[in-house]
Scaffold this motif. Structure first.
Motif, short mmCIF file in Angstrom:
data_model
loop_
_atom_site.label_atom_id
_atom_site.label_comp_id
_atom_site.label_asym_id
_atom_site.label_seq_id
_atom_site.Cartn_x
_atom_site.Cartn_y
_atom_site.Cartn_z
N TYR A 362 -32.98 19.84 0.21
CA TYR A 362 -31.18 20.98 -0.74
C TYR A 362 -31.20 20.49 -2.29
CZ TYR A 362 -31.88 24.93 2.27
OH TYR A 362 -31.87 25.85 3.26
N SER A 363 -31.89 19.10 -2.24
CA SER A 363 -31.65 18.19 -3.47
C SER A 363 -31.38 18.89 -4.82
CB SER A 363 -32.15 16.83 -3.03
OG SER A 363 -33.50 16.72 -4.00
N PHE A 364 -32.10 19.87 -5.24
CA PHE A 364 -32.30 20.74 -6.27
C PHE A 364 -30.79 21.44 -7.00
CE2 PHE A 364 -35.28 23.61 -8.68
CZ PHE A 364 -35.38 23.19 -9.87
N ILE A 365 -30.78 22.08 -5.58
CA ILE A 365 -29.48 22.97 -5.17
C ILE A 365 -28.20 21.79 -5.18
CG2 ILE A 365 -28.28 25.02 -4.32
CD1 ILE A 365 -31.63 25.99 -5.53
N GLU A 368 -27.83 16.95 -2.69
CA GLU A 368 -27.61 16.40 -1.54
C GLU A 368 -28.96 15.59 -1.32
OE1 GLU A 368 -27.13 14.28 2.15
OE2 GLU A 368 -25.24 15.55 1.24
N SER A 369 -29.26 14.72 -0.66
CA SER A 369 -31.03 13.94 -1.16
C SER A 369 -30.95 14.19 0.58
CB SER A 369 -30.32 12.07 -1.59
OG SER A 369 -30.00 11.66 -0.94
N ASP A 370 -30.03 14.10 1.66
CA ASP A 370 -31.09 14.14 2.66
C ASP A 370 -31.90 15.20 3.19
OD1 ASP A 370 -30.39 11.54 3.12
OD2 ASP A 370 -28.72 11.85 3.58
N PRO A 371 -32.77 15.63 3.93
CA PRO A 371 -33.83 16.99 4.23
C PRO A 371 -32.76 17.42 5.24
CG PRO A 371 -35.58 15.21 3.67
CD PRO A 371 -33.80 14.40 4.18
N VAL A 372 -33.07 18.53 5.63
CA VAL A 372 -31.75 19.45 6.55
C VAL A 372 -33.16 19.96 7.01
CG1 VAL A 372 -30.72 21.30 7.31
CG2 VAL A 372 -30.71 19.84 4.53
N GLU A 373 -32.86 20.09 8.80
CA GLU A 373 -33.40 20.33 9.81
C GLU A 373 -33.30 21.48 10.04
OE1 GLU A 373 -35.26 19.82 14.40
OE2 GLU A 373 -33.20 18.86 13.77
N ILE A 653 -19.03 13.18 -10.57
CA ILE A 653 -19.24 14.43 -9.80
C ILE A 653 -20.76 14.59 -9.12
CG2 ILE A 653 -17.02 15.73 -10.26
CD1 ILE A 653 -19.03 17.47 -12.14
N SER A 654 -20.20 14.52 -7.41
CA SER A 654 -22.11 14.39 -6.10
C SER A 654 -22.32 15.57 -5.47
CB SER A 654 -22.14 13.51 -6.46
OG SER A 654 -23.47 12.70 -5.19
N GLY A 655 -23.00 16.15 -4.94
CA GLY A 655 -23.23 16.76 -4.27
C GLY A 655 -23.95 15.91 -2.65
N ASP A 656 -24.19 14.23 -3.21
CA ASP A 656 -24.72 13.72 -1.92
C ASP A 656 -22.64 13.18 -1.29
OD1 ASP A 656 -25.82 12.21 -0.17
OD2 ASP A 656 -26.81 11.10 -1.88
N ASN A 657 -23.15 12.58 0.30
CA ASN A 657 -22.18 12.32 1.01
C ASN A 657 -21.72 10.73 0.20
OD1 ASN A 657 -23.40 9.72 1.47
ND2 ASN A 657 -24.92 11.11 2.89
N ASP A 658 -20.29 10.27 1.18
CA ASP A 658 -19.71 9.26 -0.03
C ASP A 658 -20.43 7.78 0.62
OD1 ASP A 658 -18.99 9.35 2.59
OD2 ASP A 658 -16.26 9.05 1.93
N THR A 659 -21.52 8.17 1.12
CA THR A 659 -22.23 6.51 1.07
C THR A 659 -21.94 5.42 0.05
OG1 THR A 659 -23.70 6.80 1.27
CG2 THR A 659 -23.15 7.22 3.33
N GLN A 676 -19.39 15.33 -2.33
CA GLN A 676 -19.33 16.70 -1.18
C GLN A 676 -19.47 18.36 -2.23
OE1 GLN A 676 -18.15 15.69 2.42
NE2 GLN A 676 -20.37 14.81 2.93
N GLN A 677 -19.53 18.00 -3.46
CA GLN A 677 -19.34 19.08 -4.49
C GLN A 677 -20.87 20.03 -4.31
OE1 GLN A 677 -16.85 18.85 -6.37
NE2 GLN A 677 -15.64 17.62 -4.50
N THR A 678 -20.38 21.02 -4.60
CA THR A 678 -21.53 22.25 -4.69
C THR A 678 -21.31 23.01 -6.19
OG1 THR A 678 -19.75 24.37 -4.19
CG2 THR A 678 -20.17 23.52 -2.23
#
Length: 816
Positions: A362-365, A368-373, A653-659, A676-678
């Motif tokens: 869902y990184s396009f939306i 967040e770069s990690d795939p979701v199951e 501002i990122s939709g990714d996690n804070d690692t 983790q911003q929408t």
């Protein structure tokens, strides 16, 4: 067709595409190729006597390893779809324009313009290199659009067909009317200059020269009428619209000058009191239109305003009740349809998963770069990308009603809520207009005692000579040159109107994934025992079987190692992989997972690094070590951020996690980091920032999840690896390799605005000289014919030269 010899090699470059042959070499005709795809294209060209393709450029081709033909052109068999895509259809002849992003050199142009040798149904083909566009004319009885698309794909030039292409197209040649207006003004200008030439060298009037002057005067009026009503119509309409709304823009004083110049000229010619100023009138319109064309021409090659349809593929595979599949255009999808979405394909509509499970990126939306199951029966949102095994799903919402469209429902995308941009010229216009009218009225009253005719003559002369033609040319020529320089350095700006927003930047907001970091690249380091060649091959071959992003990055890191057969493969979610390759057991995954398969059960512990992902490896029960995978930042980012934070407020501002928070804290203040911003939260953040901070807000992002924030910001920059690829709605498109020069671009924008101010000063000097003649009652056709063109031409030369010299001093004169 000749038999190809396959050998293992690691250093030779491909004759077709120029890439290194890291895994294998395919030999043919004493030439080497990196894959059978490149060899096949060479054979096609050779068999059709098109080998000149390789003479124009060295290794001009596209690598078929990375640009594999996706297929799926069945929907082009639908006459309705072809009709929508076609520019022109008459009888058996069809003209169509196709976007070909892979066009990159003269060989590409030559090959694509010789397509008729590969398909006899193609009559001719022409390439627009700047737009990466191929125009084809073909006979639909001899070939089809589907066959042409498949042919282009087979030679590495797959056309880019998207859902937006099915909408009604705007008319061709959008600037055609502007060019016609320029042609009319130029024709009239040249002829009136010729007819008026005797007046420049004589003090005579119409009365003393008889019928010839009357005849030429009437011709001048006839030639000037279409210039007034057609060529200058945009300025007159704009001025009238501004007055009706109670405002004054730059077109108001221009229109006043235009009307004064024309009406006084008509009066002098008809009354026989003079020759008029029709040459200056038509020349003024001619130069103004040149400025407008320069302004439009600099950015017409790119499309900046995109909606969700720009991102979705034009077709998808659907499954009927009998289990057979066919490809259909997305605009025909409806609720209840079953579709099959393959690896790396975007999901076009909200759906329910029918397969047992699927991995969705869902990184396009979201960013967040990690795939979701996703499990069977769960909802999948449009805009996600399938990773790994293809998935079957049932549509629950049509494309137009899916989640991806909601982003465009925000006011930021409402055409009625477009950014209110006020340029420097617009801000000066009210003061300039009032000053000119004040001088004209005052001069008229001062000359009134000497006669009403003289007072009216001086009044109109001031309005004529003070027409801000040079003022109107300053911005388009300065900013037009600036836009060309920006584009040469990798920044493609939508229009001259927004450059001032970049120059006034006060805050700079970055997305992270794909902007500061490279979306498809990572720093991979192996820690532990030295890997042998056989162990590296085992690890690469096993990782290639997995869709997990960490596995893919490891496989890419070991790309030069040969592959070995994998017999058993078992991937346990969130843990790791247990497999058997070349008769040996290979275990890859988290430390706890790998530990369970070791003979001695011990794994070396290291200090936890939150910003680094760790993947441990064991072969035949022996622990070998671990891979550290760190998101790779773009070149020059650290220096850029250090430079920017001394002059601007910078935010992330990122939709990714804070690692990566700990690492990024060295560049950003803690309260300037948002994770983790929408998409909606990003948009609201920009809105709040615009209320709180001084100066304009510049936003840099790369994906659809940034589109709302980009549109809301004062200057939105869409970062892309390929300027011809799809980008969100934005004010500028930035080549990713030029991101580290952002501070230079802002400085150049500021200097460009200063050049405009200097040219305003030069324009003011011309107005003072001209007004001295006008107020003194000595404005003759010769004076007007000299001052008005000279002022316009000198402004064009000054602004263009000053802009290019400034760019040269800043190191921005090279071609990108």
């Amino acid at each position: 067709m000749q038999t190809a010899e396959i050998l293992i090699h690691k250093e030779t470059t491909c004759y077709h595409c120029g890439e290194a042959c890291l895994e294998e070499i395919v030999k043919l005709d004493e030439k080497t190729f990196c894959c059978t795809g490149c060899k096949l294209v060479y054979e096609i060209l050779s068999e059709n006597e098109l080998n000149t393709y390789y003479c124009l450029e060295d290794q001009p081709g596209i690598s078929l390893k990375k640009n594999r033909y996706r297929g799926g052109f069945d929907f082009l068999n639908d006459p309705a779809v072809v009709e929508l895509l076609a520019d022109f259809m008459q009888g058996e002849t069809v003209h169509v324009s196709l976007s070909i992003p892979n066009i990159h050199c003269t060989s590409c142009v030559w090959l694509l313009e010789n397509l008729y040798k590969l398909d006899s149904g193609i009559k001719n083909s022409r390439v627009n290199f700047l737009k990466r566009e191929l125009s084809i004319s073909y006979n639909r009885k001899e070939t089809s659009l589907r066959s042409i698309a498949e042919l282009l794909s087979s030679i590495g030039y797959e056309p880019e067909l998207r859902l937006e292409k099915l909408d009604h197209k705007s008319g061709l040649f959008p600037n055609r009317r502007l060019w016609l207006k320029l042609g009319v003004a130029g024709f009239a200008f040249g002829n009136i200059m010729l007819f008026s030439f005797p007046e420049y060298l004589s003090d005579s009037t119409l009365d003393s020269q008889g019928a010839y002057h009357i005849f030429f005067g009437i011709l001048n009026i006839a030639l000037a009428l279409p210039v007034l009503f057609y060529s200058s119509s945009d300025y007159l309409k704009s001025a009238w619209a501004a007055i009706k709304q109670g405002g004054i823009n730059l077109d108001v004083p221009i229109s006043i000058g235009i009307l004064a110049l024309f009406l006084r000229s008509v009066y002098e010619i008809v009354s026989g009191t003079g020759a008029g100023y029709m040459d200056s009138f038509t020349g003024l319109i001619f130069f103004l239109l040149i400025g407008r064309i320069v302004q439009n021409k600099t950015y017409e090659r790119l499309s900046f305003d995109r909606d969700y349809k720009s991102y979705l593929p034009i077709s998808i595979t659907v499954v009927d009740s009998g289990g057979s599949t066919k490809t259909v255009s997305i605009d025909k999808l409806k609720e209840g349809d079953r579709m099959l979405v393959r690896n790396q394909e975007l999901i076009p509509a909200d759906s329910l998963l029918l397969s047992e499970k699927a991995f969705v990126d869902y990184s396009f939306i979201t960013g967040e770069s990690d795939p979701v199951e996703i499990q069977k029966g769960d909802r999948i949102y449009a805009g996600g990308k399938i990773m790994g095994t293809s998935a079957e799903m049932s549509i629950i919402k049509e494309v137009s009603g899916s989640y991806i469209t909601k982003l465009w429902n925000d006011a930021a995308f409402d055409p009625a809520q477009k950014k209110n941009i006020t340029t420097l010229a617009d801000r000066i216009s009210p003061h300039f207009t009032l000053a000119v009218i004040g001088i004209a009225v005052t001069s008229g009253f001062l000359w009134l005692p000497y006669g009403s005719d003289m007072a009216i003559s001086v009044f109109t002369a001031v309005l004529i000579i003070a027409c801000p033609c040079a003022l109107a040319l300053s911005s388009p020529f300065t900013l037009g040159s600036a836009l060309n320089i920006f584009s040469r350095n990798g920044l493609y700006i939508k229009s001259t109107d927004v450059v001032e927003n970049l120059a006034k930047a006060g805050s700079v907001v970055f997305d992270k994934t794909g902007t500061l970091t490279q979306a498809d690249s990572a720093e991979v380091t192996f820690c532990g025992n030295l890997l042998s060649a056989s162990d590296a091959s085992l690890i690469k071959s096993v990782c290639r079987q997995s869709t997990h992003p960490l596995s893919q990055k490891i496989a890419d890191h070991l790309d030069s190692c040969p592959k070995v057969p994998v017999r058993l493969f078992n991937e346990m979610l969130n843990n790791g992989i247990k497999s058997e390759a070349a008769g040996r057991q290979v275990v890859i995954g988290s430390p706890d997972f790998v530990k369970g398969f070791l003979k001695n059960g011990t794994i070396k512990k290291v200090k936890d690094k939150r910003s680094v992902s760790r993947v441990d490896v064991a072969v035949d029960g022996e622990w070998l070590g671990w891979f550290e995978i760190n998101g790779k930042y773009r070149s020059g980012i650290r220096e850029l951020l250090n430079n920017l934070k001394t002059r601007f407020s910078i935010f992330l501002i990122s939709g990714d996690n804070d690692t990566q928070k700990e690492h990024l804290a060295t560049f950003f203040d803690e309260d300037s980091l948002r994770f983790q911003q929408t998409p909606q939260e990003k948009l609201e953040f920009i809105k709040n920032l615009q209320k709180q901070k001084d100066g304009r807000v510049v936003m840099i992002g790369d994906g659809l999840n940034d589109a709302g924030a980009l549109q809301q910001s004062d200057f939105g920059i869409a970062l892309t690896e390929n300027i011809s690829s799809f980008t969100p709605a934005c004010d500028a498109i930035l080549d990713s390799s030029s991101l580290n020069r952002l501070d230079t671009f802002i400085n150049f924008a500021r200097k460009s605005i200063n050049i405009i101010k200097y040219s305003f000063g030069l324009s003011l000097a011309y107005n003072v000289i001209g007004l001295s003649f006008a107020v003194a009652g000595k404005l003759t056709p010769l004076v007007a014919a000299i001052i008005m063109p000279v002022s316009s031409i000198s402004i064009m030369i000054f602004t263009t030269t000053a802009t290019w010299l400034t760019a040269k001093r800043m190191g921005m004169n090279q071609w990108k």
